[in-house]
Write an enzyme that holds these catalytic residues in place. Structure first.
Site, PDB file in Angstrom:
ATOM      1  N   ASN A   4       0.866  -1.177   0.000  1.00 18.67           N
ATOM      2  CA  ASN A   4       0.000   0.000   0.000  1.00 18.67           C
ATOM      3  C   ASN A   4       0.903   1.228   0.000  1.00 18.67           C
ATOM      4  OD1 ASN A   4      -1.800   2.055   0.464  1.00 18.67           O
ATOM      5  ND2 ASN A   4      -2.252   1.478   2.577  1.00 18.67           N
ATOM      6  N   TRP A   5       1.043   1.820  -1.177  1.00 23.19           N
ATOM      7  CA  TRP A   5       1.989   2.933  -1.305  1.00 23.19           C
ATOM      8  C   TRP A   5       1.455   4.240  -0.725  1.00 23.19           C
ATOM      9  CZ3 TRP A   5       4.325   2.434  -6.959  1.00 23.19           C
ATOM     10  CH2 TRP A   5       5.203   1.349  -6.972  1.00 23.19           C
ATOM     11  N   LYS A   6       0.165   4.302  -0.449  1.00 21.59           N
ATOM     12  CA  LYS A   6      -0.436   5.537   0.078  1.00 21.59           C
ATOM     13  C   LYS A   6      -0.125   6.694  -0.902  1.00 21.59           C
ATOM     14  CE  LYS A   6      -0.052   3.464   4.575  1.00 21.59           C
ATOM     15  NZ  LYS A   6       0.040   3.593   6.015  1.00 21.59           N
ATOM     16  N   HIS A  88      -9.393   1.649   4.656  1.00 20.80           N
ATOM     17  CA  HIS A  88      -8.128   1.805   5.378  1.00 20.80           C
ATOM     18  C   HIS A  88      -8.325   2.803   6.528  1.00 20.80           C
ATOM     19  CE1 HIS A  88      -4.027   2.979   6.293  1.00 20.80           C
ATOM     20  NE2 HIS A  88      -3.678   1.806   5.798  1.00 20.80           N
ATOM     21  N   GLU A  90      -6.646   5.198   7.543  1.00 15.46           N
ATOM     22  CA  GLU A  90      -6.407   6.606   7.187  1.00 15.46           C
ATOM     23  C   GLU A  90      -7.631   7.205   6.506  1.00 15.46           C
ATOM     24  OE1 GLU A  90      -2.717   5.877   5.175  1.00 15.46           O
ATOM     25  OE2 GLU A  90      -1.829   5.342   7.109  1.00 15.46           O
ATOM     26  N   GLU A 160      -5.632  -4.349  10.680  1.00 16.87           N
ATOM     27  CA  GLU A 160      -4.611  -3.307  10.784  1.00 16.87           C
ATOM     28  C   GLU A 160      -4.845  -2.498  12.059  1.00 16.87           C
ATOM     29  OE1 GLU A 160      -2.618  -2.512   6.783  1.00 16.87           O
ATOM     30  OE2 GLU A 160      -4.160  -1.014   7.107  1.00 16.87           O
ATOM     31  N   GLY A 166       2.479   2.745  10.537  1.00 12.74           N
ATOM     32  CA  GLY A 166       3.427   3.837  10.319  1.00 12.74           C
ATOM     33  C   GLY A 166       4.147   4.276  11.588  1.00 12.74           C
ATOM     34  N   SER A 206       3.378  -1.791  10.325  1.00 16.28           N
ATOM     35  CA  SER A 206       4.824  -1.891  10.554  1.00 16.28           C
ATOM     36  C   SER A 206       5.407  -3.267  10.259  1.00 16.28           C
ATOM     37  CB  SER A 206       5.166  -1.453  11.987  1.00 16.28           C
ATOM     38  OG  SER A 206       4.790  -0.101  12.188  1.00 16.28           O
ATOM     39  N   GLY A 227       2.791  -0.809   4.255  1.00 17.76           N
ATOM     40  CA  GLY A 227       2.956   0.566   3.812  1.00 17.76           C
ATOM     41  C   GLY A 227       4.429   0.885   3.619  1.00 17.76           C
ATOM     42  N   GLY A 228       5.042   1.464   4.634  1.00 16.38           N
ATOM     43  CA  GLY A 228       6.409   1.979   4.571  1.00 16.38           C
ATOM     44  C   GLY A 228       7.419   1.067   3.884  1.00 16.38           C
TER      45      GLY A 228
HETATM   46  P1  PGA Z   1       2.895   0.578   7.552  1.00 17.71           P
HETATM   47  O1  PGA Z   1       1.419   0.780   6.911  1.00 17.71           O
HETATM   48  O2  PGA Z   1       3.431  -0.726   7.026  1.00 17.71           O
HETATM   49  O3  PGA Z   1       3.668   1.773   7.070  1.00 17.71           O
HETATM   50  O4  PGA Z   1       2.718   0.551   9.035  1.00 17.71           O
HETATM   51  C1  PGA Z   1       0.543  -0.315   6.811  1.00 17.71           C
HETATM   52  C2  PGA Z   1      -0.765   0.130   6.197  1.00 17.71           C
HETATM   53  O5  PGA Z   1      -1.240   1.218   6.531  1.00 17.71           O
HETATM   54  O6  PGA Z   1      -1.358  -0.577   5.337  1.00 17.71           O
END
Ligand code: PGA
Length: 243
Positions: A4-6, A88, A90, A160, A166, A206, A227-228
């Site tokens: 998930n590149w956001k 998600h 966010e 999640e 993050g 994470s 994500g990251g």
């Molecule tokens: P993260 O994000 O790996 O940066 O914690 C995960 C996500 O939000 O899907």
């Protein structure tokens, strides 16, 4: 293993990522990359013939119309997406997503023949107040409202925990297992044991190359939503190899 590149990567950066990405030839998991909308065509092009599916990070529930700024399921499908992330945290936190809007998007994703990756998870205050199961049950029930088994079996779930996203603060394998076993029990209660056993439940929050193995070793952790660490082709390849 879903990336998930956001809100990261331009079209050029997307091409660079795929050029630098070397995945193991024999893989134990499906690989999905969710770039920002603008980079989807470049990602689809770069992923062609490499057994990598492309996903949208969101969609609107109407297929077309006067909805300035929105993107629909049929548009994602026509662009070459096979998956879409829905709900998600966010989106829930910053853009007013609710279980009811998750449900509308989920129905729209299925209608467009996309595989939805439906995200659920508790915040830190909710965990500290002992509400993990209540939150997961509410988000699952509301999100899957009105779906029949034929629809549900096409879905992927992602647990999640918001406090782990993050933050570098990963859930312990035991915490992930406990929450995901509970989620699977919710799926079973609603749709039966066979469907529940067959549903992929991802963990997100994470996930890194050094913790991926212990998380994926849990019986109810079927994959990762990352994500990251997914922004770096070397780290993402290590996650796929570590599955
Ligand atoms: P993260 O994000 O790996 O940066 O914690 C995960 C996500 O939000 O899907």
């Amino acid at each position: 293993m879903a990336a998930n590149w956001k809100m990261h990567k331009t079209v050029a950066e997307t091409r660079e990522f795929f050029t630098a990405l070397t995945l193991p030839a024999a893989r134990a998991c499906a690989v999905v990359v969710a770039p920002p909308y603008l980079a989807i065509p470049a990602a689809v092009e770069a992923a062609r013939g490499r057994d990598i599916a492309i996903a949208g990070q969101n969609l609107y529930w109407e297929s077309k119309g006067a909805f300035t700024g929105e993107i629909s399921g049929p548009m994602l499908a026509a662009a070459g997406c096979g998956y879409v992330i829905i709900g998600h945290s966010e989106r829930r936190q910053y853009f007013g997503e609710t279980d009811a809007t998750v449900n509308r998007r989920l129905v729209a994703a299925l209608a467009a023949n996309l595989t939805p990756i439906v995200c659920v998870g508790e915040t830190l205050p909710e965990r500290e107040a002992g509400q993990v199961e209540a939150v997961l049950r509410r988000q699952f029930t509301g999100g899957f409202e009105g779906l029949d088994a034929t629809a549900a079996q096409r879905c992927v779930l992602a647990y999640e925990p918001v406090w782990a996203i993050g933050t570098g603060k990963v859930a312990t394998p035991e915490q992930a297992q406990q929450a995901q076993a509970f989620l699977r029990a919710c799926v079973q209660e609603r749709f039966g044991a066979e469907l529940a056993m067959g549903m992929s439940i991802l963990y997100g929050g994470s996930v890194k190359p050094d913790n991926v193995k212990s998380l994926m070793a849990q019986p109810d952790v079927d994959g990762g939503l990352v994500g990251g660490a997914s922004l770096d082709p070397v780290a993402f390849a290590a996650l796929v190899a570590g599955f």
